[in-house]
Motif scaffolding. Structure first.
Motif, PDB file in Angstrom:
ATOM      1  N   ALA A 146      31.166  24.910  41.707  1.00  0.00           N
ATOM      2  CA  ALA A 146      32.075  24.515  42.781  1.00  0.00           C
ATOM      3  C   ALA A 146      32.615  25.742  43.511  1.00  0.00           C
ATOM      4  O   ALA A 146      32.629  25.787  44.755  1.00  0.00           O
ATOM      5  CB  ALA A 146      33.210  23.676  42.222  1.00  0.00           C
ATOM      6  N   ILE A 147      33.074  26.757  42.739  1.00  0.00           N
ATOM      7  CA  ILE A 147      33.608  27.980  43.362  1.00  0.00           C
ATOM      8  C   ILE A 147      32.548  28.657  44.223  1.00  0.00           C
ATOM      9  O   ILE A 147      32.810  29.096  45.351  1.00  0.00           O
ATOM     10  CB  ILE A 147      34.137  28.947  42.285  1.00  0.00           C
ATOM     11  N   GLN A 148      31.336  28.725  43.670  1.00  0.00           N
ATOM     12  CA  GLN A 148      30.231  29.354  44.402  1.00  0.00           C
ATOM     13  C   GLN A 148      30.019  28.660  45.758  1.00  0.00           C
ATOM     14  O   GLN A 148      29.830  29.320  46.790  1.00  0.00           O
ATOM     15  CB  GLN A 148      28.961  29.272  43.550  1.00  0.00           C
ATOM     16  N   LEU A 149      30.068  27.315  45.768  1.00  0.00           N
ATOM     17  CA  LEU A 149      29.844  26.561  47.008  1.00  0.00           C
ATOM     18  C   LEU A 149      31.027  26.683  47.967  1.00  0.00           C
ATOM     19  O   LEU A 149      30.845  26.785  49.186  1.00  0.00           O
ATOM     20  CB  LEU A 149      29.562  25.094  46.689  1.00  0.00           C
ATOM     21  N   TYR A 150      32.254  26.690  47.440  1.00  0.00           N
ATOM     22  CA  TYR A 150      33.419  26.899  48.309  1.00  0.00           C
ATOM     23  C   TYR A 150      33.324  28.262  49.004  1.00  0.00           C
ATOM     24  O   TYR A 150      33.622  28.398  50.192  1.00  0.00           O
ATOM     25  CB  TYR A 150      34.719  26.814  47.505  1.00  0.00           C
TER      26      TYR A 150
END
Length: 581
Positions: A550-554
């Protein structure tokens, strides 16, 4: 296309009959198949009148005809008929001379007179068939060729003409039956097989068409017209490599064949093989340097190759010969715009008149250039003047409204769309854009009203289905209805990233995260550079407790030029997830 060939062949028939021949011109597109004597007549053909005085004037008529004295030839045949009024040969000969003079009604009368005395006179029926075809009296032409077949069941051209007439009348079953009957008599006739293939192509039975074209070519491999139609069939069946091979063979047989070279060029364009496409069109230009369509295609290829100066040269050449060609002028403006020669581009786009189909497109291009140059007031003035010139053109209102929207003048955008609706009250695109502006103004209920109006006017409006469904999903309301709306949109536009995103988002709001992640991954693959889609995918991974993903995509979404409100939202979500680690 089929009817054009048919009428051309009918003309050949008439010319043959004018020459006084007992038979008719071969219909074969390439080499003729030999006719046996018994095929041409069911009984021995009498070549001259039996009455001596009639025969004398008949010969004088033939001499006059050979020496180009048509009026004298007609008068001599009339004298021959005066000596023997019941001779059908003389009546048919006079009919052919009348056709020479363009007196088709008189030719019909003479053929009918011949049939009074000899109802089985084949040439009279064939001439009548050709005349009725030229006069577009299809039923009478059909009757004439059917009678000719009854008289001589082995007369090839009668079958071909009859089948063509049925095809021209869209009576394809009849046309197929006639050709199948003919092929029972001559099963190895490449012409019959070709004609049957053409009928199957007309009925979109392309596999059967291909089968019959190939059979014809197995018998006569060098029939160029069959090769060309086979090539088109391969294109329709999405077999471009086979089409290329066939067209190349046609060019080997006939290097000057324009149709084969154009089809080759078009295939290379579809394959984006610009160099080979250009080779074909340059060769066509060599055969006919004044062909403006070819020069236009060459210009477009140069544009696709990025050779803008050469494209501009070609378009200017075409416009010098035909200054009213608005399409080429639009291409010229586009070439100047791509070259960033904006003054010339604006000049060319401005020359496209209000009555042109490209008027609204040209105005859209003008607005894009003026916005790029920050000449907003001039762009608005241009569109207002355009609307004044063409007040019922929906596209003009949409362009001006979009301009106001980009300048964040939403109330003016709203007013513009409402002006458009005064002229076109039931235009779905105006209602759609109006709904979108209401949404930006925070007037949700009015947005819903407009989107429902769009769907009343056009239930298959995929963007309205998606817009309304997504709006419901984003607010967490009417989720089942939202799902149904978006599924309908997906059925209409199955591989659109933004619609696939909407489907994933409604699943997300329904709490079905497993389905949501599947659809949002698809959406991300279809549209990988959209910050909203990327954020949605990150949201679902966050719900699935896959924090790192999720962090990577944000963080990826942050690099995709998000709007200011999204920038803050992404920053907050990243901080919250990192706090959970």
């Amino acid at each position: 296309m089929y009817s054009v060939i048919f009428h051309f062949l009918s003309l050949l028939l008439s010319i043959s009959l004018l020459a006084g021949c007992a038979g008719i011109t071969k219909l074969e597109p390439q080499q003729a198949e030999p006719n046996s004597p018994e095929q041409l007549q069911t009984k021995p053909a009498r070549k001259a009148p039996t009455n001596p005085l009639a025969y004398y004037h008949f010969l004088l008529s033939q001499v006059n005809l050979r020496e180009g004295r048509l009026e004298e030839a007609v008068e001599e045949i009339k004298r021959a008929i005066a000596y023997d009024r019941e001779d059908p040969l003389l009546r048919v000969e006079l009919a052919t001379l009348y056709i020479h003079k363009g007196l088709l009604d008189e030719a019909v009368e003479e053929c009918q007179a011949a049939l009074v005395h000899d109802p089985d006179h084949l040439s009279a029926h064939l001439i009548l068939g050709g005349i009725y075809t030229s006069l577009k009296k299809s039923r009478l032409a059909i009757d004439s060729y059917r009678r000719a077949i009854q008289i001589n069941p082995r007369h090839r051209e009668s079958y071909l003409f009859l089948s063509s007439l049925y095809a021209d009348e869209r009576e394809y079953d009849q046309a197929i039956r006639v050709l199948q009957q003919f092929l029972k008599i001559e099963p190895e006739s490449p012409v019959g097989l070709y004609y049957l293939g053409r009928i199957y192509a007309e009925t979109k039975s392309y596999e059967k068409a291909k089968e019959h074209f190939l059979k014809a070519l197995a018998i006569e491999p060098n029939m160029v017209i069959v090769l060309l139609d086979l090539g088109v069939t391969y294109e329709i069946l999405n077999e471009p490599e086979k089409a290329l091979e066939v067209y190349q063979k046609a060019l080997n047989l006939d290097p000057s064949n324009r149709r084969a070279r154009q089809r080759l060029g078009q295939i290379f364009i579809k394959k984006k093989n610009w160099d080979k496409a250009l080779d074909q069109f340059l060769e066509l230009q060599r055969f006919d340097p004044q062909d403006l369509d070819i020069r236009t295609k060459i210009g477009l290829i140069y544009m696709d190759q990025g050779k803008l100066d050469q494209a501009i040269l070609e378009f200017n050449f075409v416009l010098a010969a035909n200054p009213k060609n608005d399409r080429v002028r639009y291409y010229l403006g586009a070439a100047y715009a791509e070259k960033e020669a904006f003054a010339q581009a604006l000049s060319e786009f401005s020359k496209i008149p209000a009555e042109s189909d490209l008027f609204s497109d040209s105005r859209r291009s003008i607005v894009l250039i003026l916005r790029k140059q920050n000449r907003i007031e001039e762009a608005i003035r241009t569109m207002e003047e355009s609307i004044q010139a063409k007040p019922k053109d929906v596209d003009l209102y949409l362009i001006l409204a979009a301009l106001f929207e980009k300048e964040n003048q939403l109330e003016k955008a709203l007013a513009t769309l409402k002006r458009g609706l005064e002229h076109q009250q039931e235009d779905p695109d105006l209602h759609f854009q109006l709904g979108a502006i209401y949404d930006k103004l925070g007037q949700f209920d009015q947005m819903v009203t407009e989107m429902k109006e769009v769907l009343r006017l056009n239930p298959a409006h995929a963007d309205a289905l998606n817009y309304l469904g997504y709006s419901y999903a984003d607010r967490g309301i009417h989720l089942q209805e939202a799902l149904e709306l978006i599924q309908k949109a997906m059925a209409l536009k199955p591989n659109m990233g933004y619609i696939t995103d909407s489907l994933g988002w409604v699943y997300f709001n329904l709490g079905d995260y497993e389905r949501a992640v599947v659809e949002l991954e698809k959406a991300n693959q279809l549209t990988p550079d959209d910050p909203i889609i990327t954020e949605h995918l990150a949201d679902v991974y966050s719900k699935l407790n896959r924090i790192e993903k999720a962090i990577q995509l944000y963080e990826k979404a942050q690099t995709l030029d998000p709007k200011p409100d999204q920038v803050e939202r992404l920053k907050k979500k990243i901080e919250e997830l990192k706090g959970k680690k």
